[in-house]
Design a protein around this motif. Structure first.
Motif, PDB file in Angstrom:
ATOM      1  N   ALA A  30       0.858  -1.220   0.051  1.00 54.06           N
ATOM      2  CA  ALA A  30       0.059  -0.070   0.142  1.00 54.06           C
ATOM      3  C   ALA A  30       1.055   1.308   0.006  1.00 54.06           C
ATOM      4  O   ALA A  30       1.994   1.267   0.582  1.00 54.06           O
ATOM      5  CB  ALA A  30      -0.759   0.069   1.166  1.00 54.06           C
ATOM      6  N   GLU A  31       0.332   2.304  -0.682  1.00 50.09           N
ATOM      7  CA  GLU A  31       1.261   3.753  -0.843  1.00 50.09           C
ATOM      8  C   GLU A  31       1.826   4.004   0.723  1.00 50.09           C
ATOM      9  O   GLU A  31       2.956   4.400   0.720  1.00 50.09           O
ATOM     10  CB  GLU A  31       0.698   4.748  -1.362  1.00 50.09           C
ATOM     11  CG  GLU A  31       1.462   5.877  -1.800  1.00 50.09           C
ATOM     12  CD  GLU A  31       2.575   5.498  -2.576  1.00 50.09           C
ATOM     13  OE1 GLU A  31       3.666   6.285  -2.355  1.00 50.09           O
ATOM     14  OE2 GLU A  31       2.614   4.718  -3.487  1.00 50.09           O
ATOM     15  N   ARG A  32       0.919   4.211   1.665  1.00 48.61           N
ATOM     16  CA  ARG A  32       1.334   4.414   2.905  1.00 48.61           C
ATOM     17  C   ARG A  32       2.311   3.688   3.375  1.00 48.61           C
ATOM     18  O   ARG A  32       3.190   4.070   4.142  1.00 48.61           O
ATOM     19  CB  ARG A  32       0.144   4.483   3.876  1.00 48.61           C
ATOM     20  CG  ARG A  32       0.357   4.894   5.341  1.00 48.61           C
ATOM     21  CD  ARG A  32      -0.590   4.802   6.363  1.00 48.61           C
ATOM     22  NE  ARG A  32      -0.225   4.997   7.696  1.00 48.61           N
ATOM     23  CZ  ARG A  32      -0.937   5.049   8.754  1.00 48.61           C
ATOM     24  NH1 ARG A  32      -2.186   5.255   8.479  1.00 48.61           N
ATOM     25  NH2 ARG A  32      -0.418   5.209   9.607  1.00 48.61           N
ATOM     26  N   ASP A  33       2.624   2.318   3.310  1.00 50.06           N
ATOM     27  CA  ASP A  33       3.292   1.509   3.865  1.00 50.06           C
ATOM     28  C   ASP A  33       4.681   1.711   3.310  1.00 50.06           C
ATOM     29  O   ASP A  33       5.714   1.360   3.687  1.00 50.06           O
ATOM     30  CB  ASP A  33       3.032   0.179   3.909  1.00 50.06           C
ATOM     31  CG  ASP A  33       2.060  -0.022   4.968  1.00 50.06           C
ATOM     32  OD1 ASP A  33       2.005   0.543   6.237  1.00 50.06           O
ATOM     33  OD2 ASP A  33       0.972  -0.584   4.838  1.00 50.06           O
ATOM     34  N   ARG A  34       4.490   2.355   1.681  1.00 48.26           N
ATOM     35  CA  ARG A  34       6.040   2.439   1.363  1.00 48.26           C
ATOM     36  C   ARG A  34       6.691   3.484   2.005  1.00 48.26           C
ATOM     37  O   ARG A  34       7.925   3.716   1.941  1.00 48.26           O
ATOM     38  CB  ARG A  34       5.684   2.932  -0.101  1.00 48.26           C
ATOM     39  CG  ARG A  34       5.325   1.957  -1.204  1.00 48.26           C
ATOM     40  CD  ARG A  34       5.000   2.315  -2.535  1.00 48.26           C
ATOM     41  NE  ARG A  34       4.244   1.634  -3.462  1.00 48.26           N
ATOM     42  CZ  ARG A  34       4.591   0.400  -3.780  1.00 48.26           C
ATOM     43  NH1 ARG A  34       5.694  -0.184  -3.638  1.00 48.26           N
ATOM     44  NH2 ARG A  34       3.772  -0.388  -4.502  1.00 48.26           N
ATOM     45  N   LYS A  35       5.919   4.278   2.639  1.00 50.54           N
ATOM     46  CA  LYS A  35       6.573   5.366   3.382  1.00 50.54           C
ATOM     47  C   LYS A  35       7.113   4.937   4.887  1.00 50.54           C
ATOM     48  O   LYS A  35       7.784   5.351   5.289  1.00 50.54           O
ATOM     49  CB  LYS A  35       5.548   6.762   3.458  1.00 50.54           C
ATOM     50  CG  LYS A  35       5.329   7.317   1.877  1.00 50.54           C
ATOM     51  CD  LYS A  35       4.153   8.334   2.227  1.00 50.54           C
ATOM     52  CE  LYS A  35       3.941   8.766   0.836  1.00 50.54           C
ATOM     53  NZ  LYS A  35       2.530   9.499   0.600  1.00 50.54           N
ATOM     54  N   ASP A  36       6.011   4.110   5.383  1.00 53.28           N
ATOM     55  CA  ASP A  36       6.169   3.597   6.649  1.00 53.28           C
ATOM     56  C   ASP A  36       7.187   2.480   7.075  1.00 53.28           C
ATOM     57  O   ASP A  36       8.151   2.336   7.778  1.00 53.28           O
ATOM     58  CB  ASP A  36       4.985   3.149   7.200  1.00 53.28           C
ATOM     59  CG  ASP A  36       3.949   4.312   7.576  1.00 53.28           C
ATOM     60  OD1 ASP A  36       4.452   5.276   7.568  1.00 53.28           O
ATOM     61  OD2 ASP A  36       2.753   3.859   7.746  1.00 53.28           O
ATOM     62  N   ALA A  37       7.500   1.694   5.797  1.00 47.60           N
ATOM     63  CA  ALA A  37       8.564   0.550   6.008  1.00 47.60           C
ATOM     64  C   ALA A  37       9.893   0.803   6.169  1.00 47.60           C
ATOM     65  O   ALA A  37      10.550   0.228   7.036  1.00 47.60           O
ATOM     66  CB  ALA A  37       8.414  -0.377   4.616  1.00 47.60           C
ATOM     67  N   PRO A  38      10.366   2.134   5.822  1.00 43.87           N
ATOM     68  CA  PRO A  38      11.693   2.281   6.213  1.00 43.87           C
ATOM     69  C   PRO A  38      11.772   2.634   7.654  1.00 43.87           C
ATOM     70  O   PRO A  38      13.086   2.567   8.134  1.00 43.87           O
ATOM     71  CB  PRO A  38      12.063   3.696   5.252  1.00 43.87           C
ATOM     72  CG  PRO A  38      11.125   3.516   4.124  1.00 43.87           C
ATOM     73  CD  PRO A  38       9.845   2.903   4.793  1.00 43.87           C
ATOM     74  N   LEU A  39      10.899   2.973   8.187  1.00 41.06           N
ATOM     75  CA  LEU A  39      10.981   3.130   9.772  1.00 41.06           C
ATOM     76  C   LEU A  39      11.520   1.846  10.564  1.00 41.06           C
ATOM     77  O   LEU A  39      12.361   2.002  11.406  1.00 41.06           O
ATOM     78  CB  LEU A  39       9.590   3.367  10.591  1.00 41.06           C
ATOM     79  CG  LEU A  39       8.840   4.978   9.889  1.00 41.06           C
ATOM     80  CD1 LEU A  39       7.620   4.964  10.663  1.00 41.06           C
ATOM     81  CD2 LEU A  39       9.864   5.909  10.202  1.00 41.06           C
TER      82      LEU A  39
END
Length: 146
Positions: A30-39
């Motif tokens: 999901a697009e949001r998780d493309r941003k969250d996964a690097p955390l």
């Protein structure tokens, strides 16, 4: 790995997939998780855990999550993509972990449920307020609640 320096196993549930009509195995992040996964990668880098090996599901979202995590690590672990991880249960995941060479120190296991949750549940304990109770309360989400 020796008995003086035991293996650390880091269990990571892959980030959430887009809702789509594709087969489950092929669904992208999901697009949001493309941003969250690097955390997760930044957390690992900050924790001092440097996996020697990443055992990763072959599912598209698992491969994408691995790439985003690895980009944040100071040392990229060797990666083995494992078909069995996609639909594994507790016993199958424990088997895969025991198959890893004793030369591997820290191990990152990146997959989905039910395997990741069940494997984290197994040693967590039963007392109220413990890890198992917290995981069961939260449902072991793919990301932190917003």
């Amino acid at each position: 790995m020796t008995t003086d320096t035991p293996r650390r196993i880091v269990l990571v549930r892959h980030a959430k997939a887009e809702v789509s009509h594709e087969k489950d195995h092929e669904r992208p992040l999901a697009e949001r998780d493309r941003k969250d996964a690097p955390l997760a990668g930044r957390w690992l880098a900050g924790s001092g855990i440097t996996p020697d090996l990443a055992l990763v599901t072959t599912a598209t979202r698992g491969r994408e999550t691995r790439k985003l995590i690895a980009a944040e690590l100071p040392h990229r672990p060797r990666t083995v993509y494992e078909d069995r991880l996609h639909e594994a249960g507790l016993g199958e995941l424990i088997t895969m972990i025991t198959e890893v060479s004793n030369d591997v120190g820290d191990l990152l296991v990146l997959g989905g449920n039910p395997a990741i949750h069940a494997t984290a549940d197994a040693p967590a304990g039963q007392a109220e307020g413990d890890l198992l109770a917290r995981m069961n309360h939260s449902g072991f989400p793919p990301r932190s609640p917003s």
